[in-house]
Write an enzyme that holds these catalytic residues in place. Structure first.
Site, short mmCIF file in Angstrom:
data_model
loop_
_atom_site.label_atom_id
_atom_site.label_comp_id
_atom_site.label_asym_id
_atom_site.label_seq_id
_atom_site.Cartn_x
_atom_site.Cartn_y
_atom_site.Cartn_z
N CYS A 2 0.85 -1.18 0.00
CA CYS A 2 0.00 0.00 0.00
C CYS A 2 0.90 1.25 0.00
O CYS A 2 1.88 1.32 0.74
CB CYS A 2 -0.96 0.08 1.17
SG CYS A 2 -2.08 -1.31 1.24
N ARG A 28 3.79 -0.39 -4.76
CA ARG A 28 3.50 -0.93 -3.42
C ARG A 28 2.16 -1.65 -3.36
O ARG A 28 1.79 -2.19 -2.32
CB ARG A 28 3.50 0.20 -2.39
CG ARG A 28 4.80 0.98 -2.36
CD ARG A 28 4.72 2.09 -1.35
NE ARG A 28 4.75 1.59 0.00
CZ ARG A 28 5.84 1.42 0.71
NH1 ARG A 28 7.01 1.70 0.19
NH2 ARG A 28 5.78 0.96 1.93
N TRP A 71 -2.91 -2.81 -1.74
CA TRP A 71 -2.64 -4.23 -1.93
C TRP A 71 -3.54 -4.93 -0.90
O TRP A 71 -3.33 -4.80 0.31
CB TRP A 71 -1.17 -4.56 -1.68
CG TRP A 71 -0.81 -5.96 -2.06
CD1 TRP A 71 -0.50 -6.41 -3.30
CD2 TRP A 71 -0.73 -7.09 -1.17
NE1 TRP A 71 -0.23 -7.76 -3.25
CE2 TRP A 71 -0.36 -8.21 -1.96
CE3 TRP A 71 -0.93 -7.28 0.18
CZ2 TRP A 71 -0.19 -9.48 -1.43
CZ3 TRP A 71 -0.77 -8.55 0.71
CH2 TRP A 71 -0.40 -9.63 -0.09
N ASN A 97 -1.64 1.75 5.80
CA ASN A 97 -0.80 0.68 5.28
C ASN A 97 -0.46 -0.24 6.44
O ASN A 97 0.05 0.23 7.45
CB ASN A 97 0.49 1.30 4.68
CG ASN A 97 1.52 0.25 4.35
OD1 ASN A 97 1.20 -0.92 4.15
ND2 ASN A 97 2.78 0.66 4.29
N GLY A 98 -0.77 -1.53 6.31
CA GLY A 98 -0.48 -2.47 7.39
C GLY A 98 -1.69 -3.33 7.68
O GLY A 98 -2.60 -3.43 6.84
N GLU A 466 16.07 -19.07 -7.96
CA GLU A 466 15.79 -17.69 -8.36
C GLU A 466 15.25 -17.65 -9.79
O GLU A 466 14.31 -16.90 -10.09
CB GLU A 466 17.07 -16.85 -8.23
CG GLU A 466 17.07 -15.50 -8.91
CD GLU A 466 16.00 -14.53 -8.42
OE1 GLU A 466 15.29 -14.84 -7.44
OE2 GLU A 466 15.85 -13.46 -9.04
N LYS A 470 11.71 -16.04 -10.89
CA LYS A 470 11.64 -14.94 -11.85
C LYS A 470 10.68 -15.28 -12.98
O LYS A 470 9.86 -14.48 -13.38
CB LYS A 470 13.05 -14.67 -12.40
CG LYS A 470 13.32 -13.26 -12.73
CD LYS A 470 13.83 -12.41 -11.57
CE LYS A 470 12.96 -12.41 -10.38
NZ LYS A 470 13.55 -11.79 -9.20
N GLU A 473 6.81 -15.60 -11.62
CA GLU A 473 6.08 -14.44 -11.09
C GLU A 473 5.71 -13.45 -12.18
O GLU A 473 4.77 -12.68 -12.01
CB GLU A 473 6.86 -13.77 -9.97
CG GLU A 473 8.16 -13.14 -10.37
CD GLU A 473 8.92 -12.55 -9.19
OE1 GLU A 473 8.30 -12.18 -8.19
OE2 GLU A 473 10.15 -12.43 -9.29
N HIS A 489 14.28 -38.16 -6.82
CA HIS A 489 13.60 -38.37 -5.54
C HIS A 489 12.15 -37.92 -5.59
O HIS A 489 11.55 -37.65 -4.55
CB HIS A 489 14.37 -37.66 -4.42
CG HIS A 489 15.76 -38.16 -4.26
ND1 HIS A 489 16.05 -39.43 -3.80
CD2 HIS A 489 16.96 -37.59 -4.55
CE1 HIS A 489 17.36 -39.62 -3.79
NE2 HIS A 489 17.93 -38.52 -4.25
N LYS A 583 5.76 -4.48 -4.53
CA LYS A 583 7.22 -4.40 -4.43
C LYS A 583 7.71 -4.43 -2.98
O LYS A 583 8.73 -5.03 -2.68
CB LYS A 583 7.67 -3.10 -5.10
CG LYS A 583 9.16 -2.88 -5.11
CD LYS A 583 9.76 -3.52 -6.31
CE LYS A 583 11.27 -3.44 -6.36
NZ LYS A 583 11.84 -4.66 -6.92
C1 F6R Z 1 11.00 -11.28 -6.58
C2 F6R Z 1 10.95 -10.25 -5.57
C3 F6R Z 1 10.65 -10.62 -4.17
C4 F6R Z 1 11.55 -9.82 -3.22
C5 F6R Z 1 11.13 -10.08 -1.77
C6 F6R Z 1 12.04 -9.35 -0.80
O1 F6R Z 1 11.36 -10.77 -7.83
O2 F6R Z 1 11.14 -9.10 -5.86
O3 F6R Z 1 10.78 -11.99 -3.95
O4 F6R Z 1 12.87 -10.18 -3.43
O5 F6R Z 1 9.82 -9.64 -1.58
O6 F6R Z 1 12.06 -7.98 -1.05
P1 F6R Z 1 13.21 -7.06 -0.50
O7 F6R Z 1 14.46 -7.39 -1.21
O8 F6R Z 1 12.72 -5.66 -0.78
O9 F6R Z 1 13.31 -7.32 0.97
#
Ligand code: F6R
Length: 588
Positions: A2, A28, A71, A97-98, A466, A470, A473, A489, A583
Site C-alpha cells: 500500500c 506498493r 494491496w 498501510n499495514g 531464483e 523470476k 512471477e 527423488h 514491491k
Molecule cells: C521477486 C521479488 C521478491 C523480493 C522479496 C524481498 O522478484 O522481488 O521476492 O525479493 O519480496 O524484497 P526485498 O528485497 O525488498 O526485501
C-alpha cells in the site's frame, strides 16, 4: 504494501498532484486506488479498482488531499474496500498501510455503539475510533495518538480532518517520510513520491507523530505529545534516477543496468564490504536473512563463503527466523538482505535478533529505509531505484556484495573485484549482442508451456530457485527450481514429453553430474534448455553464458530474467506489475 501520499498547502490541483504521486507509489500495491480532497468543509472522494494507468480525476482546486494505492489484505478488491475510508459524518478520512490485527474485536464494539461501516477492511476501524476520540479530544494529533495505542500490528496511518484542514500521521515499522516544499507540506510511504513537492524531508520514527497543516509540519514525541525538532535532510541526496527513459518497461531498464551496478560495487563498494567481512570474522556465527529473491541471494552467499573462504554462513528465510532464534546470542552477526529495506518478515527477524543482543548488519538498496536505519553495519547496494516489482539488479548486486565479502574474508579481495568486473563485462556483451534475440526465441517455448523445471547444483542451485521464481512471477508459467540431484527423488514424475527443463551447467565441478541429470530428464521427453559456457549434445537449445568462475551466479540470473520478461510480453502480462504482487512487502 500500500502506498500513501498526502498534501497540505497552497490551493491548487491537489487531486491531480495526489494521482501523480500515487503513480510513483503504485509499485506498493495496485489492486485499487483512491483519493480524498478536502473542499468547502466536505470531503470529495474518488475510488477505483485496478491499476491507475491513464486514469484522470476531476476535483476542484483545494488546500488538502491525500490518496492510497491498495494491496488487498482484508476484504476483496472492490471500490468500497479501496481507501480512503470516512467516518460516519464524512468529516474525517483515513488511509492506512499495514494490518490492524485486532480489528474484529474493535469493529464489533464500534458497530454495537452505532458506527456504520461501509467496507470489509480492517483499516476502517481506525477512522471510526478516531471519530470516537474526536468527540472528546479537540486536538486531532492527540486523538490519533490515542487511536494508535489501541491498534495491534505494524501500521502506518494518515488521518485528515476537513474542518481543521490538517493531516496527522503515525506509524509502527511501516515507513512514512514527510517533507517541506515551496507550496506546502507532504507525506508519503516513500521519498520517491515527494519529488517535485519537497526539498527537505524527515523520516518518521515509531515513537513519533506528525501534524501537517497550513503552517508547516510539527513533529511530536508520541507518548508525551511534546513537540520535538524535526531533523530535516535534503531530498535530492536520497533518491536516484527513477525515470524510465527510452526503455519500454522498468524491468528492461533494470536488467540493462546490471553491468553498471556491478562495476560501481567493485569500484566504490569495497570499504563497506571490508567492514562486513571484518564483522563476519569477528562473529561467532553469521546469519544471512532475506525473503524471496533476497533469500536466494543469501543462499548463494552461503555457497560462496563455503567455496571461497571455507567459512560456514547460516541462511534463514525471514519469516522462518523466529524458529531459529534460539541460536542467536550476543556473539552472533545477523545480516539482512533487502532491496526495499521494508520487508516486514525481515524487519521482525532483525528485531528478534536485536532482543537477543546480536550485532545487526544490512545489505540494502533503499537508503534511509527501516532496515538501513536500524542496523549499525550498513552495506549499501547503490543500485538506484528498482521500480519493477520483480527484483533484478538488486539481486545481482546482493550476490556481488557477498562474493566480494567472501573474497575479503579469504584475503583475496582483488581477485573478487576482478571476478565481479569480468561478470559485468560478460553481462554487457550478452545485453548488447544477438544473445538477446536468441533468448527471446526460447521465451516463445516458455510462454507456451504450463509447467517448467529448473535444475542446478552447488552454486547454481540457488540460481535455479531464483530463475524459477523470476519466470513464474512475471509469466505466470508454473516453474519449479530444485537441486539437480533431487530429480530422481520425486520431481521426475512430473516430466512429460515436451516439458521445458532449464539446466544450469556452469564450467565447474557440478557439470558432469548436472548433465547426467539433464540426460535423465531428456530420457523422459524433457525439452532441455541448457545455460552455461559450453554446449552439450543433451541440450535441445543452448543459452550461452560467459565462463566467469565464482561469479557465475552474476551472469546466470540474466537468462531467466530475460526469459521471464519476454514470455510475459508474449502472454500479454505487465512485466512491471505482475498480478497479486507488490514491491514492498510490509505486511505479514
Ligand atoms: C521477486 C521479488 C521478491 C523480493 C522479496 C524481498 O522478484 O522481488 O521476492 O525479493 O519480496 O524484497 P526485498 O528485497 O525488498 O526485501
Amino acid at each position: 504494501m500500500c502506498g500513501i501520499f498526502g498534501y497540505v498547502g497552497q490551493p491548487g490541483p491537489v487531486g491531480n498532484d495526489v494521482l501523480r504521486a500515487l503513480r510513483t507509489l503504485e509499485y506498493r500495491g495496485y489492486d485499487s486506488w483512491g483519493i480524498a480532497v478536502g473542499h468547502d468543509g466536505r470531503i470529495d472522494l474518488e475510488k477505483r479498482t485496478g491499476k491507475i494507468n491513464g486514469a484522470s480525476v476531476d476535483f476542484a482546486d483545494a488546500e488538502i488531499g491525500f490518496g492510497h494505492t491498495r494491496w488487498a489484505t482484508h476484504g476483496g478488491v472492490t471500490e468500497p474496500n479501496a481507501h480512503p475510508h470516512l467516518d460516519c459524518e464524512g468529516r474525517l478520512a483515513v488511509i492506512h498501510n499495514g494490518i490492524v490485527e485486532n480489528f474484529r474485536a474493535l469493529r464489533e464494539r464500534l458497530e454495537a455503539s452505532g458506527h456504520r461501516f461501509r467496507s470489509e477492511t480492517d483499516s476502517e476501524v481506525i477512522v471510526h475510533l478516531l471519530e470516537e476520540e474526536r468527540a472528546t479530544t479537540a486536538d486531532l494529533a492527540a486523538a490519533l495518538a490515542a487511536v494508535v495505542r489501541r491498534l495491534d500490528g505494524l501500521n502506518a496511518v494518515i488521518a485528515m480532518d476537513v474542518r481543521t484542514r490538517e493531516l496527522v500521521a503515525a506509524k509502527t515499522v511501516s515507513p512514512l517520510v514527510a517533507g517541506i516544499g515551496s507550496r506546502g507540506v507532504v507525506i508519503a510511504s516513500d521519498a520517491l513520491a515527494l519529488r517535485g513537492h519537497a526539498d527537505r524531508v524527515v523520516y518518521l520514527e515509531d515513537d513519533q507523530l506528525i501534524r501537517l497543516g497550513k503552517d508547516g509540519l510539527v513533529l511530536y514525541d508520541r507518548a508525551s505529545m511534546r513537540e520535538i525538532p524535526a531533523p530535516l535532510a535534503p531530498l535530492h541526496a536520497l533518491v536516484g534516477d527513477a525515470e524510465l527513459g527510452a526503455y519500454p518497461h522498468y524491468m528492461a531498464k533494470e536488467m540493462a543496468e546490471q553491468p553498471a551496478v556491478l562495476e560501481r560495487l567493485a569500484d566504490e563498494g569495497v570499504d563497506a564490504v571490508e567492514r562486513l567481512a571484518g564483522a563476519i570474522v569477528d562473529a561467532y556465527g553469521t546469519f544471512l536473512v532475506g525473503c524471496g529473491t533476497a533469500s536466494y541471494a543469501a543462499l548463494t552467499g552461503s555457497y560462496l563463503f563455503s567455496r571461497i573462504a571455507a567459512r560456514h554462513i547460516n541462511f534463514v528465510v525471514g519469516s522462518e527466523f523466529k524458529y531459529h532464534e534460539h541460536f542467536i546470542d550476543p556473539r552472533s552477526l545477523v545480516v539482512a538482505l533487502s532491496q526495499s529495506g521494508e520487508t516486514v518478515d525481515v524487519i521482525e527477524a532483525m528485531l528478534a535478533a536485536r532482543r537477543r543482543g546480536a550485532r545487526l548488519g544490512a545489505i540494502v538498496n533503499s537508503e534511509h529505509s527501516t532496515l538501513d536505519r536500524m542496523v549499525d553495519l550498513r552495506v549499501p547496494l547503490g543500485a538506484g531505484p528498482e521500480q519493477c516489482v520483480l527484483s533484478t539488479k538488486a539481486y545481482t548486486a546482493k550476490v556481488a556484495v557477498l562474493l566480494l565479502a567472501a573474497h575479503a574474508v579469504a584475503g583475496t579481495l582483488d581477485r573478487g573485484r576482478d571476478e565481479v568486473l569480468q561478470a559485468a563485462a560478460g553481462l554487457r556483451e550478452m545485453l548488447a549482442g544477438p544473445w538477446v534475440d536468441r533468448v527471446r526465441a526460447v521465451a516463445e517455448t516458455v510462454s507456451r508451456t504450463d509447467h517448467l523445471f529448473v535444475i542446478g547444483r552447488g552454486l547454481a542451485y540457488p540460481t535455479a530457485l531464483e530463475a524459477a521464481l523470476k519466470i513464474k512471477e512475471v509469466s505466470y508459467v508454473h516453474a519449479e527450481g530444485f537441486a539437480g540431484g533431487e530429480l530422481k527423488h520425486g520431481v521426475i514424475a512430473l516430466i512429460a514429453p515436451g516439458t521445458p527443463c532449464i539446466v544450469y551447467a556452469p564450467n565447474d565441478e557440478t557439470r558432469g553430474d548436472i548433465l547426467s541429470g539433464a540426460m535423465e530428464l531428456k530420457s523422459r521427453g524433457g525439452y532441455i534448455i541448457g545455460i552455461g559456457p559450453i554446449a552439450d549434445p543433451v541440450f535441445d537449445v543452448h543459452i550461452e553464458t560467459p565462463d566467469v568462475g565464482n561469479a557465475a551466479p552474476l551472469v546466470n540470473a540474466l537468462p531467466a530474467q530475460m526469459l521471464g520478461y519476454h514470455a510475459a510480453l508474449r502472454r500479454g502480462n505487465d512485466p512491471d506489475k505482475p498480478r497479486n504482487l507488490a514491491k514492498s512487502v510490509t505486511v505479514k
